[in-house]
Design a protein around this motif. Structure first.
Motif, PDB file in Angstrom:
ATOM      1  N   LEU A   7       0.851  -1.188   0.000  1.00  0.00           N
ATOM      2  CA  LEU A   7       0.000   0.000   0.000  1.00  0.00           C
ATOM      3  C   LEU A   7       0.883   1.232   0.000  1.00  0.00           C
ATOM      4  N   ARG A   8       0.738   2.046  -1.019  1.00  0.00           N
ATOM      5  CA  ARG A   8       1.444   3.322  -1.025  1.00  0.00           C
ATOM      6  C   ARG A   8       0.682   4.280  -0.112  1.00  0.00           C
ATOM      7  N   HIS A   9       1.392   5.123   0.607  1.00  0.00           N
ATOM      8  CA  HIS A   9       0.737   6.098   1.481  1.00  0.00           C
ATOM      9  C   HIS A   9      -0.236   6.953   0.678  1.00  0.00           C
ATOM     10  N   ALA A  10      -1.229   7.507   1.357  1.00  0.00           N
ATOM     11  CA  ALA A  10      -2.204   8.395   0.715  1.00  0.00           C
ATOM     12  C   ALA A  10      -1.550   9.758   0.434  1.00  0.00           C
ATOM     13  N   LYS A  11      -2.244  10.574  -0.332  1.00  0.00           N
ATOM     14  CA  LYS A  11      -1.716  11.867  -0.777  1.00  0.00           C
ATOM     15  C   LYS A  11      -1.394  12.769   0.414  1.00  0.00           C
ATOM     16  N   SER A  12      -0.219  13.372   0.353  1.00  0.00           N
ATOM     17  CA  SER A  12       0.228  14.223   1.454  1.00  0.00           C
ATOM     18  C   SER A  12       0.132  15.698   1.089  1.00  0.00           C
ATOM     19  N   SER A  13       0.227  16.506   2.107  1.00  0.00           N
ATOM     20  CA  SER A  13       0.092  17.955   1.966  1.00  0.00           C
ATOM     21  C   SER A  13       1.436  18.595   1.621  1.00  0.00           C
TER      22      SER A  13
END
Length: 178
Positions: A7-13
């Motif tokens: 699982l790739r991390h979710a979108k970051s800020s």
């Protein structure tokens, strides 16, 4: 048969350009995508025995959204997985105890994409029989999930030794279209 979930991390800020990369949090879209992928994992019955997660804030927050995971798996945050190459991730997977049947690895690109392609092997990627194979060939978006079946012991895991079961990207799901 063992199970590997990447699982790739979710979108970051990127709101604060001065913030160190390791400390960047998820943005609102990333949190929403992580919630959607948590539901996908529950619907598919994906219940890892162990979770290996990069120590970066965005990967830890992605894991937090997935929680609680069924059966309270062992969770190991690892500095070594932060922006790791696919070879480093593979080395980490090879050290998993054989008693562990299912592993969730949460990490970063480009290593995550390269690892998925290496594990599936070029021939399998060209045949493209698993759902999402073509999507995986084109990239590994944030919060995307690849599930593999692994027949060999963890210590012997190598290129082409895993069978891609499915690849799911949140942007391909109707829940993210809203």
């Amino acid at each position: 048969m063992r199970q590997l979930i990447l699982l790739r991390h979710a979108k970051s800020s990127w709101d604060d350009p001065a913030m160190p990369d390791h400390a960047r949090p998820l943005n609102a879209r990333g949190k929403r995508a992580a919630v959607v992928m948590a539901a996908v994992m529950r619907d598919l019955g994906l219940a890892p025995d162990a979770v290996l997660v990069s120590s970066a804030r965005r990967t830890l927050q992605t894991l937090e959204v997935l929680s609680p995971l069924p059966d309270n798996p062992m969770v190991e945050p690892m500095d070594d997985l932060y922006l790791a190459t696919w070879e480093r991730m593979l080395e980490t997977l090879r050290r998993i105890p054989e008693t562990v049947r299912s592993v969730l690895l949460i990490g970063h690109n480009p290593g995550m994409h390269d690892l998925a392609l290496a594990l599936a092997g070029q021939e399998a990627m060209e045949r493209g029989t698993a759902p999402g194979t073509r999507r995986l060939a084109g990239g590994y978006p944030t919060a995307a999930l690849a599930e593999f079946a692994v027949a060999t012991p963890w210590a012997q895991l190598t290129q082409g030794e895993a069978r891609l079961i499915r690849f799911i990207a949140p942007n391909d799901l109707p829940e993210m279209a809203a």
